[in-house]
Design a protein around this motif. Structure first.
Motif, PDB file in Angstrom:
ATOM      1  N   VAL A 192       0.837  -1.195   0.000  1.00 35.44           N
ATOM      2  CA  VAL A 192       0.000   0.000   0.000  1.00 35.44           C
ATOM      3  C   VAL A 192       0.878   1.254   0.000  1.00 35.44           C
ATOM      4  N   GLY A 193       1.880   1.275   0.872  1.00 29.12           N
ATOM      5  CA  GLY A 193       2.790   2.419   0.944  1.00 29.12           C
ATOM      6  C   GLY A 193       3.502   2.625  -0.381  1.00 29.12           C
ATOM      7  N   ALA A 194       3.988   1.534  -0.978  1.00 26.01           N
ATOM      8  CA  ALA A 194       4.686   1.638  -2.262  1.00 26.01           C
ATOM      9  C   ALA A 194       3.757   2.191  -3.328  1.00 26.01           C
ATOM     10  N   SER A 195       2.482   1.786  -3.276  1.00 27.53           N
ATOM     11  CA  SER A 195       1.547   2.291  -4.275  1.00 27.53           C
ATOM     12  C   SER A 195       1.368   3.800  -4.140  1.00 27.53           C
TER      13      SER A 195
ATOM     14  N   ILE B 244      -6.618   0.402  10.806  1.00 28.80           N
ATOM     15  CA  ILE B 244      -5.215   0.097  11.041  1.00 28.80           C
ATOM     16  C   ILE B 244      -4.433   0.792   9.924  1.00 28.80           C
ATOM     17  N   VAL B 245      -3.114   0.818  10.003  1.00 28.59           N
ATOM     18  CA  VAL B 245      -2.386   1.731   9.115  1.00 28.59           C
ATOM     19  C   VAL B 245      -2.629   1.446   7.634  1.00 28.59           C
ATOM     20  N   THR B 246      -2.617   0.169   7.233  1.00 27.70           N
ATOM     21  CA  THR B 246      -2.756  -0.096   5.798  1.00 27.70           C
ATOM     22  C   THR B 246      -4.166   0.198   5.296  1.00 27.70           C
ATOM     23  N   THR B 247      -5.184  -0.223   6.061  1.00 28.57           N
ATOM     24  CA  THR B 247      -6.547   0.013   5.585  1.00 28.57           C
ATOM     25  C   THR B 247      -6.856   1.514   5.585  1.00 28.57           C
ATOM     26  N   ARG B 248      -6.322   2.212   6.589  1.00 29.90           N
ATOM     27  CA  ARG B 248      -6.559   3.661   6.658  1.00 29.90           C
ATOM     28  C   ARG B 248      -5.916   4.371   5.470  1.00 29.90           C
ATOM     29  N   LEU B 249      -4.671   3.985   5.157  1.00 32.90           N
ATOM     30  CA  LEU B 249      -3.969   4.631   4.043  1.00 32.90           C
ATOM     31  C   LEU B 249      -4.686   4.345   2.727  1.00 32.90           C
ATOM     32  N   VAL B 262      -1.717  15.064   2.738  1.00 30.63           N
ATOM     33  CA  VAL B 262      -2.212  14.019   3.645  1.00 30.63           C
ATOM     34  C   VAL B 262      -1.639  12.656   3.268  1.00 30.63           C
ATOM     35  N   LEU B 263      -1.642  12.358   1.956  1.00 28.86           N
ATOM     36  CA  LEU B 263      -1.199  11.025   1.516  1.00 28.86           C
ATOM     37  C   LEU B 263       0.287  10.806   1.802  1.00 28.86           C
ATOM     38  N   THR B 264       1.123  11.802   1.549  1.00 25.78           N
ATOM     39  CA  THR B 264       2.559  11.595   1.750  1.00 25.78           C
ATOM     40  C   THR B 264       2.881  11.409   3.235  1.00 25.78           C
ATOM     41  N   SER B 265       2.300  12.257   4.073  1.00 20.64           N
ATOM     42  CA  SER B 265       2.611  12.105   5.499  1.00 20.64           C
ATOM     43  C   SER B 265       1.978  10.815   6.034  1.00 20.64           C
ATOM     44  N   GLY B 266       0.770  10.508   5.552  1.00 26.11           N
ATOM     45  CA  GLY B 266       0.126   9.266   5.990  1.00 26.11           C
ATOM     46  C   GLY B 266       0.941   8.051   5.606  1.00 26.11           C
ATOM     47  N   PHE B 268       4.067   7.933   5.107  1.00 25.36           N
ATOM     48  CA  PHE B 268       5.300   7.836   5.888  1.00 25.36           C
ATOM     49  C   PHE B 268       5.031   7.305   7.288  1.00 25.36           C
ATOM     50  N   VAL B 269       3.891   7.645   7.865  1.00 24.01           N
ATOM     51  CA  VAL B 269       3.554   7.098   9.190  1.00 24.01           C
ATOM     52  C   VAL B 269       3.473   5.565   9.124  1.00 24.01           C
ATOM     53  N   THR B 270       2.892   5.044   8.032  1.00 24.12           N
ATOM     54  CA  THR B 270       2.779   3.581   7.948  1.00 24.12           C
ATOM     55  C   THR B 270       4.148   2.927   7.732  1.00 24.12           C
ATOM     56  N   MET B 271       5.105   3.690   7.173  1.00 23.66           N
ATOM     57  CA  MET B 271       6.397   3.096   6.831  1.00 23.66           C
ATOM     58  C   MET B 271       7.426   3.186   7.942  1.00 23.66           C
TER      59      MET B 271
END
Lengths: 369, 296
Positions: A192-195, B244-249, B262-266, B268-271
């Motif tokens: 998801v992050g990579a996407s 959870i982080v993946t479903t939220r992103l 929002v997407l870039t900071s979000g 990065f939080v998951t990573m």
């Protein structure tokens, strides 16, 4: 010293058979109460303070499994050592066997069964779901895309990984290490992050506005109009596939690098004395020597590519002609709630994967010695 | 040129100058690959600290060139994504799901591997082969029937449901890896413990577990990251009511696809957690990833 004395008295008390039975039963009862109470609390008390939820969850989740094993062991130790030793293997195996049975064996059989049923999983409809998969027009696009993913992502990632592995092999050790860890880094990032990372690379603004996606910035700097890459049929499939290449090259590189380092120096030297150049000896010595590992890496990535739906899910939700089997399976089963079709798609994935994986589990065992 | 290459030089081979020149295309190629492999992530990180106007107004690379223009930098994106967009809550839920989902399969697999390797009971070899064979079953084969049971008994959307699902799906690999390690512990060690009167429980907890730390660490890192990064199991069994982080992103991409601040900071939080693990435990990380590549 006092510790030892204390534990001795406790074990002396526990010698008493009656007390041991009571002790074992109390331990078991406490464990069950702990697990059941914790479960109900975590399910219902969503408004409790976070710290409380966190502590309960960690005590139940982490402590629960140990409490369970401890309780079962305590009961087993009530018996004579000879009986205990006969019972204990089953006690130690039981949780794993039950979990595997409920989460893998039974559902897999059940899924095959449901794949012959209607959308609710109630009535048998023969091969209708499979007929749909292989004749419906939209499904054929899905199958074509999946084939494209399976053909391209593993081969490109493996070839690139091998090339990098061979090239950095002559760098100074520190340089080699830095290059390799930067290329391996995407393995840590979720699909998801990579996407999201790559959506930003492919970002599109209409002509006239500043291009904030780096690909369109380069593209317009060369004098072209900006393109909406992820809606650009049929090429958008390639842009999605490249994300998978970006994620998996590091994996191929690390495994192949170890294999390349294992090619005997004297073989390479002999080739050189015979007049073979770098490229020649790469193709006629290195590649034949490591072909087993190359095949293992390829099949491992094929397996992954078949199952992963996250990239297509986040990038396009399967629109613009980019859907793949794994994503369609998710959509049929959990969005359309068509369990029959979803199951049939899962079975298709499974059948394709079996021969690959049988080879692979063997292959990886050999590579690791 | 490295000393390794020099030892390979044969009489009549290329001169040092020729060899240096021959290295140029290789270095160039590696440089280009490195740029493609690092730029996207760097762009995400840089953009997550730029204001919404700055992100929309110019490319992040221009932001880097004009680094001294401090009006573009901000940490407001993170405050917004963490609180208004629920990412802090998601992070918390992800931790509560991931930690037990790592500990439970390791514990079960370690007990099972110990029993298969060091206890005598009929059928233990076959049992091991069956467990490893389950590695080939893709996750998709398990989702629908388990979901139906979960829905019927109200386990759907609970932490426990997630822990146990990840436990079941992680067990074949865990057993395979831990057995590989536990079975190589020298027989004399186990036997002398037995001769000294150690019960199986004692030899397992005081001897086998401590000795197996390297294998446990490799699997723990793999499983932790697998669960942390998982989207499919979470969407099916946990839903999106509690994030959870993946479903939220993924939801943010769907609802706010152009709000890059929002997407870039979000993202990065998951990573952040995987990246910390990557940089601090690199050796175990690589080992775990390699071993885990066969997961079903």
């Amino acid at each position: 010293m006092s510790d030892v004395a204390e534990s001795r008295t406790i074990s002396e008390i526990l010698e008493n058979p009656r007390i041991r039975v009571v002790f074992a039963l109390v331990v078991m009862a406490l464990t069950l109460v702990l697990l059941a109470g914790g479960f109900v609390f975590l399910r219902d008390a969503t408004r409790a303070p976070r710290l409380v939820i966190a502590s309960v969850a960690l005590i139940i989740g982490v402590g629960g499994i140990w409490a369970l094993f401890y309780a079962m062991n305590t009961i087993a130790e009530l018996f004579r050592p000879s009986v205990r030793d006969r019972v204990l293997p089953y006690v130690f195996m039981a949780p794993a066997v039950l979990a595997l049975g409920f989460y893998i064996v039974w559902p897999a059989i059940n899924t095959i069964n449901i794949s012959f049923m209607d959308r609710f999983g109630n009535e048998y409809i023969g091969l209708e779901n499979y007929a749909f998969i292989f004749t419906n027009e939209a499904m054929l696009v899905v199958l074509r895309n999946t084939l494209l993913w399976v053909l391209l992502a593993p081969t490109v990632a493996t070839a690139l990984g091998l090339l990098i592995a061979v090239m950095v092999d002559r760098f100074k050790p520190t340089a080699e290490k830095i290059v390799k860890s930067l290329i391996f880094l995407p393995m840590a990032i979720s699909f998801v992050g990579a996407s999201v990372i790559w959506r930003f690379v492919y970002a599109y603004q209409p002509p006239g506005l500043p291009q904030i996606g780096i690909l369109n910035a380069i593209h317009t700097a060369l004098g072209n109009d900006p393109l909406a890459w992820i809606t650009l049929r049929p090429w958008n499939n390639l842009f999605l596939i490249f994300i998978m290449v970006w994620l998996q090259t590091g994996f191929a590189m690390v495994i192949l690098s170890a294999a390349v380092k294992g090619v005997p120096r004297d073989l390479l030297e002999a080739a050189r004395i015979d007049g073979a150049g770098e490229v020649r000896s790469f193709f006629s010595v290195t590649i034949p020597y490591i072909q087993g590992t190359i095949l293992t890496v390829l099949t491992t990535i094929v397996f992954l590519v078949l199952k992963i739906f996250d990239v297509a899910y986040v990038m396009t939700s399967g629109q613009y002609g980019t859907n793949i089997v794994a994503l369609r399976m998710y959509q049929e089963a959990f969005v359309q709630r068509n369990f029959g079709r979803g199951s049939a798609l899962a079975v298709v994935l499974f059948v394709v994967v079996i021969p690959l994986l049988v080879r692979n589990v063997r292959g990886l065992k050999e590579t690791r010695g | 040129m490295s000393s390794k290459a020099q030892t390979l030089t044969v009489v009549g081979g290329p001169t040092p100058l020729q060899r240096t020149l021959a290295g140029v295309p290789i270095r160039l190629f590696i440089f280009v690959v490195l740029v493609i492999w690092t730029m996207p992530t760097l762009g995400l990180l840089v953009s997550s600290f730029r204001t919404q106007q700055a992100i929309a107004g110019s490319g992040w690379w221009q932001g880097l060139f004009n680094f001294a223009d401090f009006s573009q930098w901000t940490t407001a994106n993170y405050q917004r994504v963490l609180y208004a967009d629920q990412m802090a809550n998601a992070f918390f839920n992800s931790l509560l799901i991931t930690i037990p989902s790592t500990v439970i399969p390791i514990t079960m697999a370690a007990f099972a591997a110990f029993a298969i390797a060091w206890m005598v009971f009929p059928g233990r070899q076959i049992l091991f082969v069956v467990i490893v064979g389950l590695l080939i079953v893709p996750l998709q084969m398990a989702l629908i029937p388990v979901l139906r049971v979960y829905t019927r008994y109200g386990i759907n959307g609970t932490y426990l449901g997630m822990w146990l699902a990840h436990t079941g799906f992680g067990l074949p690999l865990a057993t395979y890896m831990l057995y590989g390690y536990i079975s190589t512990i020298p027989k004399s060690i186990i036997e002398s413990a037995h001769a000294d009167g150690a019960t199986p429980w004692m030899s397992f907890t005081r001897l086998v577990l401590p000795l197996s730390i390297p294998a446990i660490a490799s699997f723990a890192i793999f499983q932790f990251l697998w669960v942390w990064n998982d989207l499919l199991v979470a969407l099916v069994f946990f839903g999106t009511r509690r994030p959870i982080v993946t479903t939220r992103l993924a939801e943010l991409v769907g609802s706010r696809g152009q709000s890059w601040h929002v997407l870039t900071s979000g993202a990065f939080v998951t990573m952040i957690v995987p990246l910390i693990i990557f940089f601090s435990l690199q050796r175990y990380f690589v080992r775990g990833m390699m071993a885990g590549s066969v997961k079903g």
